[in-house]
Design an enzyme around this catalytic site. Structure first.
Site, PDB file in Angstrom:
ATOM      1  N   HIS A 181     101.365  12.689  30.605  1.00 21.30           N
ATOM      2  CA  HIS A 181     102.763  12.883  30.194  1.00 21.30           C
ATOM      3  C   HIS A 181     103.265  11.841  29.215  1.00 21.30           C
ATOM      4  O   HIS A 181     104.377  11.959  28.689  1.00 21.30           O
ATOM      5  CB  HIS A 181     103.642  13.062  31.435  1.00 21.30           C
ATOM      6  CG  HIS A 181     103.215  14.299  32.171  1.00 21.30           C
ATOM      7  ND1 HIS A 181     103.369  15.554  31.630  1.00 21.30           N
ATOM      8  CD2 HIS A 181     102.560  14.462  33.326  1.00 21.30           C
ATOM      9  CE1 HIS A 181     102.845  16.455  32.455  1.00 21.30           C
ATOM     10  NE2 HIS A 181     102.328  15.813  33.479  1.00 21.30           N
ATOM     11  N   ARG A 236      98.921  21.395  25.783  1.00 23.58           N
ATOM     12  CA  ARG A 236     100.357  21.100  25.784  1.00 23.58           C
ATOM     13  C   ARG A 236     100.613  19.593  25.788  1.00 23.58           C
ATOM     14  O   ARG A 236     101.674  19.151  25.386  1.00 23.58           O
ATOM     15  CB  ARG A 236     101.033  21.739  26.987  1.00 23.58           C
ATOM     16  CG  ARG A 236     100.578  21.176  28.304  1.00 23.58           C
ATOM     17  CD  ARG A 236     101.273  21.825  29.484  1.00 23.58           C
ATOM     18  NE  ARG A 236     100.820  23.216  29.685  1.00 23.58           N
ATOM     19  CZ  ARG A 236     101.178  23.946  30.744  1.00 23.58           C
ATOM     20  NH1 ARG A 236     101.975  23.433  31.672  1.00 23.58           N
ATOM     21  NH2 ARG A 236     100.758  25.186  30.868  1.00 23.58           N
ATOM     22  N   GLU A 266      89.152  16.457  45.465  1.00 26.34           N
ATOM     23  CA  GLU A 266      90.459  15.813  45.324  1.00 26.34           C
ATOM     24  C   GLU A 266      91.476  16.719  45.991  1.00 26.34           C
ATOM     25  O   GLU A 266      91.706  17.860  45.555  1.00 26.34           O
ATOM     26  CB  GLU A 266      90.830  15.560  43.868  1.00 26.34           C
ATOM     27  CG  GLU A 266      92.197  14.881  43.751  1.00 26.34           C
ATOM     28  CD  GLU A 266      92.522  14.363  42.374  1.00 26.34           C
ATOM     29  OE1 GLU A 266      91.584  13.996  41.623  1.00 26.34           O
ATOM     30  OE2 GLU A 266      93.718  14.321  42.024  1.00 26.34           O
ATOM     31  N   HIS A 294      93.971  15.274  31.411  1.00 18.19           N
ATOM     32  CA  HIS A 294      93.759  16.703  31.626  1.00 18.19           C
ATOM     33  C   HIS A 294      93.851  17.425  30.291  1.00 18.19           C
ATOM     34  O   HIS A 294      94.941  17.567  29.744  1.00 18.19           O
ATOM     35  CB  HIS A 294      94.835  17.206  32.598  1.00 18.19           C
ATOM     36  CG  HIS A 294      94.724  18.647  32.953  1.00 18.19           C
ATOM     37  ND1 HIS A 294      95.677  19.266  33.735  1.00 18.19           N
ATOM     38  CD2 HIS A 294      93.795  19.591  32.658  1.00 18.19           C
ATOM     39  CE1 HIS A 294      95.328  20.538  33.898  1.00 18.19           C
ATOM     40  NE2 HIS A 294      94.195  20.754  33.268  1.00 18.19           N
ATOM     41  N   ARG A 333      94.141  20.496  28.724  1.00 17.31           N
ATOM     42  CA  ARG A 333      94.458  21.872  29.072  1.00 17.31           C
ATOM     43  C   ARG A 333      94.060  22.828  27.941  1.00 17.31           C
ATOM     44  O   ARG A 333      94.048  22.432  26.775  1.00 17.31           O
ATOM     45  CB  ARG A 333      95.961  22.026  29.343  1.00 17.31           C
ATOM     46  CG  ARG A 333      96.402  21.533  30.711  1.00 17.31           C
ATOM     47  CD  ARG A 333      97.899  21.738  30.918  1.00 17.31           C
ATOM     48  NE  ARG A 333      98.289  21.522  32.314  1.00 17.31           N
ATOM     49  CZ  ARG A 333      98.422  22.499  33.210  1.00 17.31           C
ATOM     50  NH1 ARG A 333      98.163  23.752  32.854  1.00 17.31           N
ATOM     51  NH2 ARG A 333      98.790  22.235  34.460  1.00 17.31           N
ATOM     52  N   THR A 380      99.990  21.994  37.727  1.00 20.85           N
ATOM     53  CA  THR A 380      98.975  22.600  38.584  1.00 20.85           C
ATOM     54  C   THR A 380      99.607  23.096  39.869  1.00 20.85           C
ATOM     55  O   THR A 380     100.212  22.320  40.610  1.00 20.85           O
ATOM     56  CB  THR A 380      97.883  21.563  38.895  1.00 20.85           C
ATOM     57  OG1 THR A 380      97.353  21.107  37.650  1.00 20.85           O
ATOM     58  CG2 THR A 380      96.759  22.173  39.716  1.00 20.85           C
ATOM     59  N   ASN A 394      96.976   8.851  35.546  1.00 21.07           N
ATOM     60  CA  ASN A 394      96.937  10.042  34.700  1.00 21.07           C
ATOM     61  C   ASN A 394      97.940   9.875  33.557  1.00 21.07           C
ATOM     62  O   ASN A 394      99.134   9.694  33.810  1.00 21.07           O
ATOM     63  CB  ASN A 394      97.284  11.278  35.545  1.00 21.07           C
ATOM     64  CG  ASN A 394      97.175  12.574  34.758  1.00 21.07           C
ATOM     65  OD1 ASN A 394      97.664  12.654  33.633  1.00 21.07           O
ATOM     66  ND2 ASN A 394      96.527  13.571  35.336  1.00 21.07           N
ATOM     67  N   GLU A 403      89.904  15.847  33.436  1.00 21.39           N
ATOM     68  CA  GLU A 403      90.308  17.048  34.177  1.00 21.39           C
ATOM     69  C   GLU A 403      90.197  18.254  33.259  1.00 21.39           C
ATOM     70  O   GLU A 403      90.627  18.205  32.099  1.00 21.39           O
ATOM     71  CB  GLU A 403      91.735  16.905  34.695  1.00 21.39           C
ATOM     72  CG  GLU A 403      91.845  15.954  35.840  1.00 21.39           C
ATOM     73  CD  GLU A 403      93.221  15.971  36.475  1.00 21.39           C
ATOM     74  OE1 GLU A 403      94.184  16.359  35.806  1.00 21.39           O
ATOM     75  OE2 GLU A 403      93.337  15.583  37.649  1.00 21.39           O
ATOM     76  N   HIS A 412      98.519  14.418  43.001  1.00 19.01           N
ATOM     77  CA  HIS A 412      99.536  15.356  42.497  1.00 19.01           C
ATOM     78  C   HIS A 412     100.888  15.087  43.151  1.00 19.01           C
ATOM     79  O   HIS A 412     101.065  15.272  44.357  1.00 19.01           O
ATOM     80  CB  HIS A 412      99.175  16.834  42.664  1.00 19.01           C
ATOM     81  CG  HIS A 412     100.092  17.704  41.832  1.00 19.01           C
ATOM     82  ND1 HIS A 412      99.764  18.166  40.569  1.00 19.01           N
ATOM     83  CD2 HIS A 412     101.339  18.114  42.071  1.00 19.01           C
ATOM     84  CE1 HIS A 412     100.786  18.854  40.081  1.00 19.01           C
ATOM     85  NE2 HIS A 412     101.767  18.841  40.967  1.00 19.01           N
ATOM     86  N   GLY A 413     101.801  14.639  42.344  1.00 14.25           N
ATOM     87  CA  GLY A 413     103.186  14.456  42.780  1.00 14.25           C
ATOM     88  C   GLY A 413     103.459  13.196  43.566  1.00 14.25           C
ATOM     89  O   GLY A 413     104.574  12.990  44.044  1.00 14.25           O
TER      90      GLY A 413
HETATM   91  C1  DXP Z   1      95.394  18.460  38.832  1.00 15.57           C
HETATM   92  C2  DXP Z   1      96.689  17.739  38.820  1.00 15.57           C
HETATM   93  O1  DXP Z   1      97.449  17.763  39.743  1.00 15.57           O
HETATM   94  C3  DXP Z   1      97.065  16.968  37.625  1.00 15.57           C
HETATM   95  O2  DXP Z   1      96.128  16.018  37.390  1.00 15.57           O
HETATM   96  C4  DXP Z   1      97.216  17.867  36.434  1.00 15.57           C
HETATM   97  O3  DXP Z   1      97.014  17.128  35.256  1.00 15.57           O
HETATM   98  C5  DXP Z   1      98.610  18.453  36.498  1.00 15.57           C
HETATM   99  O4  DXP Z   1      98.859  19.127  35.299  1.00 15.57           O
HETATM  100  P1  DXP Z   1      99.920  18.478  34.294  1.00 15.57           P
HETATM  101  O5  DXP Z   1      99.478  17.072  34.036  1.00 15.57           O
HETATM  102  O6  DXP Z   1      99.832  19.381  33.096  1.00 15.57           O
HETATM  103  O7  DXP Z   1     101.244  18.502  35.015  1.00 15.57           O
HETATM  104  N1  LIG Z   2      95.001  15.039  39.887  1.00 19.04           N
HETATM  105  C1  LIG Z   2      96.325  14.487  40.063  1.00 19.04           C
HETATM  106  C2  LIG Z   2      96.680  13.645  38.879  1.00 19.04           C
HETATM  107  O1  LIG Z   2      95.836  13.301  38.081  1.00 19.04           O
HETATM  108  C3  LIG Z   2      98.068  13.196  38.707  1.00 19.04           C
HETATM  109  O2  LIG Z   2      98.984  14.143  39.161  1.00 19.04           O
HETATM  110  P1  LIG Z   2     100.536  13.760  38.937  1.00 19.04           P
HETATM  111  O3  LIG Z   2     100.759  12.420  39.577  1.00 19.04           O
HETATM  112  O4  LIG Z   2     100.753  13.715  37.457  1.00 19.04           O
HETATM  113  O5  LIG Z   2     101.300  14.866  39.628  1.00 19.04           O
END
Ligand code: DXP
Ligand SMILES: NCC(=O)COP(=O)(O)O
Length: 249
Positions: free
Chosen positions: A15, A54, A156, A48, A50, A106, A12, A75, A199-200
């Site tokens: 950031h 952002r 997911e 993603h 949004r 999220t 992803n 996303e 996520h995380g």
């Molecule tokens: C759905 C998810 O957990 C992430 O893929 C999402 O993109 C989180 O949002 P941010 O990237 O804006 O933190």
């Molecule tokens: N759907 C989760 C994702 O794409 C990445 O989440 P994160 O690792 O940025 O928290």
């Protein structure tokens, strides 16, 4: 028990765009990050878009569709605006995620059970356009069953509660969240759903989830972009890939 299959890594790149937008310029370029991620072993790129833009912009999505050699997992929130954008680009995959403008990231899974009928109608054109439809949800049986009923091919599982508990030293809670994730992965697989997670996730938390035999894809971003500051993006991704492969061996 699901046979062990190749575990895909979706990187992803949200950031990278967060850092770019901090100055409002063009650097660092998320498209360059995506190409480096491909080279480092990413099986797909997740971005993603949004509602508040952002981080990832509409132009980033246009550019990714032009330059990627691996699938794009787009996303998006379940809004008319995002549906139009997805139908215009027709990415390999879309992942429907909950979104609140005031959230920092999220915060939970999509409440599919609450709006089953609307979501069934919302995802149908996306599926008909050939996009693989995924629903980002909590490890909750009712939500998973609802996702299956509306016609999603993929769920997911939100790994945030597990990762947060681990990061805060609440290891018993982390273990309980992990158990719940495994149970729901097995249940979802039994329904015929393809199971992803994300996520995380970090180097410290990825291995137990990667070891779930039913999980086919992990989407990981924030931690990798942070690690890239210290290691470089390609080595940071390569290490995550190594841990995932080790967990599956
Ligand atoms: C759905 C998810 O957990 C992430 O893929 C999402 O993109 C989180 O949002 P941010 O990237 O804006 O933190
Ligand atoms: N759907 C989760 C994702 O794409 C990445 O989440 P994160 O690792 O940025 O928290």
């Amino acid at each position: 028990m699901a046979e062990q299959q190749k575990l895909r890594l979706g990187v992803n790149i949200d950031h990278v765009a967060t850092v770019r937008n901090a100055r409002g310029g063009q650097y660092p370029d998320p498209l360059r990050a995506a190409k480096i991620a491909e080279k480092a072993g990413a099986d797909g790129i997740t971005a993603h878009l949004r509602e508040d833009r952002r981080h990832i912009s509409d132009a980033d999505i246009e550019g990714l569709m032009d330059v990627l050699s691996v699938p794009l997992n787009f996303e998006m929130a379940a809004t008319d605006e995002m549906q139009k954008i997805a139908l215009r680009h027709q990415p390999h995959a879309v992942c429907i995620v909950p979104e609140k403008r005031e959230e920092r990231t999220t915060e939970g899974g999509l409440d599919v059970a609450r709006e089953e009928n609307r979501l069934a109608h919302f995802i149908a054109p996306l599926r008909d356009a050939g996009c693989r439809v995924s629903i980002f949800i909590a490890a909750d049986q009712r939500q998973i069953e609802a996702a299956n009923r509306i016609g999603a091919e993929v769920i997911e599982l939100h790994t945030g509660a597990y990762c947060d508990a681990y990061a805060e030293g609440r290891f018993d809670e982390a273990q309980e969240e992990l158990r719940r994730l495994q149970e729901m992965a097995t249940m979802a697989h039994g329904l015929g759903l393809e199971v992803h997670a994300g996520h995380g996730l970090t180097y410290d938390t990825v291995s137990p989830v990667a070891a779930f035999p039913e999980v086919r894809e992990l989407n990981i971003g924030h931690f990798l972009i942070g690690e890239a500051i210290f290691l470089g993006l390609e080595p940071a991704i390569a290490e995550m890939r190594r841990l995932m492969d080790e967990a599956r061996s």
